[in-house]
Design an enzyme around this catalytic site. Structure first.
Site, PDB file in Angstrom:
ATOM      1  N   SER A  22       9.692  -1.451  -6.503  1.00 46.48           N
ATOM      2  CA  SER A  22       8.898  -0.850  -5.426  1.00 46.48           C
ATOM      3  C   SER A  22       9.821  -0.356  -4.315  1.00 46.48           C
ATOM      4  O   SER A  22      10.880  -0.947  -4.064  1.00 46.48           O
ATOM      5  CB  SER A  22       7.951  -1.927  -4.881  1.00 46.48           C
ATOM      6  OG  SER A  22       6.831  -1.363  -4.254  1.00 46.48           O
ATOM      7  N   PRO A  23       9.414   0.709  -3.617  1.00 47.63           N
ATOM      8  CA  PRO A  23      10.244   1.197  -2.512  1.00 47.63           C
ATOM      9  C   PRO A  23      10.397   0.130  -1.433  1.00 47.63           C
ATOM     10  O   PRO A  23       9.417  -0.503  -1.043  1.00 47.63           O
ATOM     11  CB  PRO A  23       9.444   2.391  -1.981  1.00 47.63           C
ATOM     12  CG  PRO A  23       8.051   2.194  -2.469  1.00 47.63           C
ATOM     13  CD  PRO A  23       8.164   1.477  -3.773  1.00 47.63           C
ATOM     14  N   CYS A  25      12.413  -0.335   2.288  1.00 46.39           N
ATOM     15  CA  CYS A  25      13.302   0.079   3.372  1.00 46.39           C
ATOM     16  C   CYS A  25      14.418  -0.942   3.546  1.00 46.39           C
ATOM     17  O   CYS A  25      14.151  -2.151   3.590  1.00 46.39           O
ATOM     18  CB  CYS A  25      12.530   0.159   4.687  1.00 46.39           C
ATOM     19  SG  CYS A  25      11.498   1.614   4.802  1.00 46.39           S
ATOM     20  N   GLN A 101      10.943   8.114  -2.663  1.00 45.57           N
ATOM     21  CA  GLN A 101       9.674   8.085  -1.935  1.00 45.57           C
ATOM     22  C   GLN A 101       9.809   8.986  -0.709  1.00 45.57           C
ATOM     23  O   GLN A 101      10.640   8.748   0.169  1.00 45.57           O
ATOM     24  CB  GLN A 101       9.305   6.662  -1.503  1.00 45.57           C
ATOM     25  CG  GLN A 101       7.874   6.607  -0.964  1.00 45.57           C
ATOM     26  CD  GLN A 101       7.454   5.244  -0.456  1.00 45.57           C
ATOM     27  OE1 GLN A 101       8.192   4.616   0.299  1.00 45.57           O
ATOM     28  NE2 GLN A 101       6.271   4.790  -0.831  1.00 45.57           N
ATOM     29  N   TYR A 185       1.077   5.000   7.724  1.00 50.11           N
ATOM     30  CA  TYR A 185       1.987   6.072   8.134  1.00 50.11           C
ATOM     31  C   TYR A 185       1.236   7.411   8.120  1.00 50.11           C
ATOM     32  O   TYR A 185       0.028   7.457   7.870  1.00 50.11           O
ATOM     33  CB  TYR A 185       3.240   6.066   7.253  1.00 50.11           C
ATOM     34  CG  TYR A 185       3.993   4.753   7.390  1.00 50.11           C
ATOM     35  CD1 TYR A 185       4.467   4.347   8.641  1.00 50.11           C
ATOM     36  CD2 TYR A 185       4.179   3.894   6.306  1.00 50.11           C
ATOM     37  CE1 TYR A 185       5.120   3.123   8.795  1.00 50.11           C
ATOM     38  CE2 TYR A 185       4.828   2.673   6.450  1.00 50.11           C
ATOM     39  CZ  TYR A 185       5.295   2.292   7.706  1.00 50.11           C
ATOM     40  OH  TYR A 185       5.929   1.085   7.870  1.00 50.11           O
ATOM     41  N   ARG A 233       1.427   7.147  -3.396  1.00 46.92           N
ATOM     42  CA  ARG A 233       1.055   5.775  -2.991  1.00 46.92           C
ATOM     43  C   ARG A 233      -0.060   5.855  -1.947  1.00 46.92           C
ATOM     44  O   ARG A 233       0.065   6.577  -0.960  1.00 46.92           O
ATOM     45  CB  ARG A 233       2.273   5.023  -2.436  1.00 46.92           C
ATOM     46  CG  ARG A 233       1.915   3.630  -1.904  1.00 46.92           C
ATOM     47  CD  ARG A 233       3.134   2.749  -1.648  1.00 46.92           C
ATOM     48  NE  ARG A 233       3.502   2.017  -2.862  1.00 46.92           N
ATOM     49  CZ  ARG A 233       4.228   0.905  -2.877  1.00 46.92           C
ATOM     50  NH1 ARG A 233       4.691   0.390  -1.751  1.00 46.92           N
ATOM     51  NH2 ARG A 233       4.520   0.290  -4.014  1.00 46.92           N
ATOM     52  N   ARG A 331       9.353  -7.714  -3.531  1.00 51.99           N
ATOM     53  CA  ARG A 331      10.125  -8.896  -3.118  1.00 51.99           C
ATOM     54  C   ARG A 331      10.749  -9.648  -4.289  1.00 51.99           C
ATOM     55  O   ARG A 331      11.856 -10.195  -4.151  1.00 51.99           O
ATOM     56  CB  ARG A 331       9.237  -9.819  -2.271  1.00 51.99           C
ATOM     57  CG  ARG A 331       8.950  -9.234  -0.890  1.00 51.99           C
ATOM     58  CD  ARG A 331       7.820  -9.943  -0.199  1.00 51.99           C
ATOM     59  NE  ARG A 331       6.560  -9.709  -0.891  1.00 51.99           N
ATOM     60  CZ  ARG A 331       5.416 -10.288  -0.571  1.00 51.99           C
ATOM     61  NH1 ARG A 331       5.376 -11.171   0.419  1.00 51.99           N
ATOM     62  NH2 ARG A 331       4.304 -10.012  -1.246  1.00 51.99           N
TER      63      ARG A 331
HETATM   64  C1  LIG Z   1      11.890  -5.257   2.656  1.00 54.29           C
HETATM   65  C2  LIG Z   1      10.684  -4.427   2.311  1.00 54.29           C
HETATM   66  C3  LIG Z   1      10.692  -3.073   2.590  1.00 54.29           C
HETATM   67  C4  LIG Z   1       9.596  -2.281   2.226  1.00 54.29           C
HETATM   68  N1  LIG Z   1       9.659  -0.913   2.390  1.00 54.29           N
HETATM   69  C5  LIG Z   1       8.688  -0.123   1.864  1.00 54.29           C
HETATM   70  C6  LIG Z   1       8.854   1.278   1.780  1.00 54.29           C
HETATM   71  O1  LIG Z   1       9.895   1.845   2.132  1.00 54.29           O
HETATM   72  N2  LIG Z   1       7.827   2.011   1.275  1.00 54.29           N
HETATM   73  C7  LIG Z   1       6.671   1.427   0.818  1.00 54.29           C
HETATM   74  O2  LIG Z   1       5.773   2.125   0.364  1.00 54.29           O
HETATM   75  N3  LIG Z   1       6.527   0.088   0.833  1.00 54.29           N
HETATM   76  C8  LIG Z   1       7.505  -0.692   1.309  1.00 54.29           C
HETATM   77  N4  LIG Z   1       7.396  -2.058   1.249  1.00 54.29           N
HETATM   78  C9  LIG Z   1       6.212  -2.636   0.563  1.00 54.29           C
HETATM   79  C10 LIG Z   1       6.550  -2.909  -0.894  1.00 54.29           C
HETATM   80  O3  LIG Z   1       6.924  -1.734  -1.584  1.00 54.29           O
HETATM   81  C11 LIG Z   1       5.376  -3.575  -1.626  1.00 54.29           C
HETATM   82  O4  LIG Z   1       4.292  -2.679  -1.641  1.00 54.29           O
HETATM   83  C12 LIG Z   1       4.946  -4.895  -0.960  1.00 54.29           C
HETATM   84  O5  LIG Z   1       6.073  -5.669  -0.574  1.00 54.29           O
HETATM   85  C13 LIG Z   1       4.072  -5.722  -1.904  1.00 54.29           C
HETATM   86  O6  LIG Z   1       4.757  -5.979  -3.114  1.00 54.29           O
HETATM   87  P1  LIG Z   1       5.475  -7.396  -3.435  1.00 54.29           P
HETATM   88  O7  LIG Z   1       4.396  -8.428  -3.317  1.00 54.29           O
HETATM   89  O8  LIG Z   1       5.988  -7.243  -4.838  1.00 54.29           O
HETATM   90  O9  LIG Z   1       6.566  -7.612  -2.441  1.00 54.29           O
HETATM   91  C14 LIG Z   1       8.465  -2.873   1.629  1.00 54.29           C
HETATM   92  C15 LIG Z   1       8.450  -4.252   1.388  1.00 54.29           C
HETATM   93  C16 LIG Z   1       9.545  -5.024   1.693  1.00 54.29           C
HETATM   94  C17 LIG Z   1       9.518  -6.500   1.358  1.00 54.29           C
END
Ligand SMILES: Cc1cc2nc3c(=O)[nH]c(=O)nc-3n(C[C@H](O)[C@H](O)[C@H](O)COP(=O)(O)O)c2cc1C
Length: 366
Positions: A22-23, A25, A101, A185, A233, A331
């Site tokens: 997943s994307p 930042c 993204q 956003y 997304r 994560r």
């Molecule tokens: C460190 C971090 C940075 C993230 N940056 C983005 C991002 O750049 N774009 C986005 O769409 N979601 C971003 N997210 C959300 C994740 O892509 C994901 O949708 C969210 O963490 C839920 O998934 P997970 O339970 O597997 O962590 C970020 C999440 C984390 C933990």
């Protein structure tokens, strides 16, 4: 029925398995110029080495004021494409499908990165005035004094920025472009009734509010080659009741995005307002929304499930039961860059993943 290790074919692009990074930042452009650094290279390439089918970059801002923090990645010039190109090539060299993204943070832009000593909006020389559908700022504790309401000409300028960013992303070599339409956003700010109270053709009813995300998707599709997929997304729900954005709205929008060229809907949720009420953020908490899109649109569009997917069995279950086409994990990939190889070991699928020979002793075939 497919499982986690089956390839996924979208247009002319074959993703080697159903795991997507997943994307995320990284807030690591220390020079505040949006140019990819060694950190981005290490972060993304190591996840390709780890066997994921698709590795997506963090939100890459289509223009400087579309960055969440001054340290965000950008894709608004050729220089940005050149900085990313070696990373894209290296990821592909390790067998991953590469994705970018494309993002604009709208009124949630110009904030301190999460690991800064301060939090909330960046005022002063490193900060800038964010833009949005209206002048209402995101209610941070100390909000931005104002948000610049985009005029119609400026909205068209934003769409052009997405077009140019997609062209730069193509030059960088990416296989997949994802339009970031989630998490409060800019594009989400336009389609959510919580934030879009405009009365012109870019607001008002469902059609007006969703116009920006549709036009951006259509524009990216025009730039993106026919044999490469475009993802979008979405936040499936605002978590703010029936007067806000709902799952039914998402199902309807998904169909319209398919009409303008979306190949996969990446189904996330939330982020529009701090008053949102999530019942829980536990295992697979957003997968039912991916399923809602799947059930409504069947094979017309591929679907990605994200949120709380952390285990090999859980990821495999999502695919095996046809709940989604991609198991998207954020994560868990920070904890284990080699998640896909780990999953193959646990699920007895070592003969179906690419193990770098250097790591073969840790991931034997039998
Ligand atoms: C460190 C971090 C940075 C993230 N940056 C983005 C991002 O750049 N774009 C986005 O769409 N979601 C971003 N997210 C959300 C994740 O892509 C994901 O949708 C969210 O963490 C839920 O998934 P997970 O339970 O597997 O962590 C970020 C999440 C984390 C933990």
């Amino acid at each position: 029925m497919a499982d986690l290790f089956d390839p996924l074919e979208l247009r002319g692009t074959t993703i080697r398995n159903r795991v997507m990074v997943s994307p995320m930042c990284q807030y690591s452009c220390e020079a505040m110029d949006g140019l990819a650094t060694d950190w981005h290279h290490q972060h993304l390439v190591s996840r390709a080495v780890g066997g994921a089918g698709l590795v997506m970059s963090e939100a890459a801002a289509v223009e400087p004021r579309g960055r969440i923090s001054p340290q965000d990645l950008g894709i608004w010039s050729e220089e940005h494409a050149e900085a990313l190109a070696p990373t894209v090539e290296a990821m592909r060299g390790h067998g991953a499908t590469t994705a970018v993204q494309l993002a604009h943070a709208g009124r949630k832009a110009s904030t301190f990165r999460p690991f800064a000593e301060e939090s909330g909006p960046v005022h002063g020389s490193d900060g800038w005035t964010p833009v949005g559908p209206t002048e209402t700022p995101y209610p941070h504790e100390e909000p931005h004094e104002t948000v610049e309401r985009l005029s119609v000409a400026e909205i068209e300028g934003v769409i052009d920025s997405f077009r140019e960013a997609a062209e730069h992303a193509l030059d960088a070599g990416f296989d997949v472009a994802e339009v970031h339409g989630a998490h409060g956003y800019l594009l989400h700010e336009f389609y959510s009734p919580v934030t879009n109270t405009r009365e012109d053709d870019w607001g008002g009813d469902f059609h007006g509010r969703t116009r920006l995300v549709r036009e951006v998707t259509r524009t990216v599709r025009e730039v993106w080659p026919d044999d490469r997929p475009v993802f979008v997304r979405l936040s499936a729900t605002d978590w703010m009741g029936e007067d806000a954005w709902t799952v039914d709205d998402t199902v309807r929008l998904a169909g319209e995005l398919v009409d303008v060229g979306a190949d996969l809907i990446d189904v996330s949720s939330g982020g529009i307002h701090p008053d949102q009420e999530l019942p829980h953020a536990g295992p697979h908490y957003q997968t039912p929304y991916a399923e809602a899109v799947r059930e409504a649109h069947g094979e017309d569009v591929a679907v990605g499930a994200v949120g709380g997917i952390t285990t090999p069995e859980g990821a495999n279950e999502v695919i095996l039961n046809g709940r989604a086409d991609l198991a998207i994990m954020a994560r868990e990939h920070l904890r284990d860059p080699y998640f896909t190889l780990t999953a193959a070991r646990e699920l007895g699928a070592m003969d179906r993943v690419d193990v770098p020979p250097q790591y073969a002793r840790a991931f034997p075939r039998s």
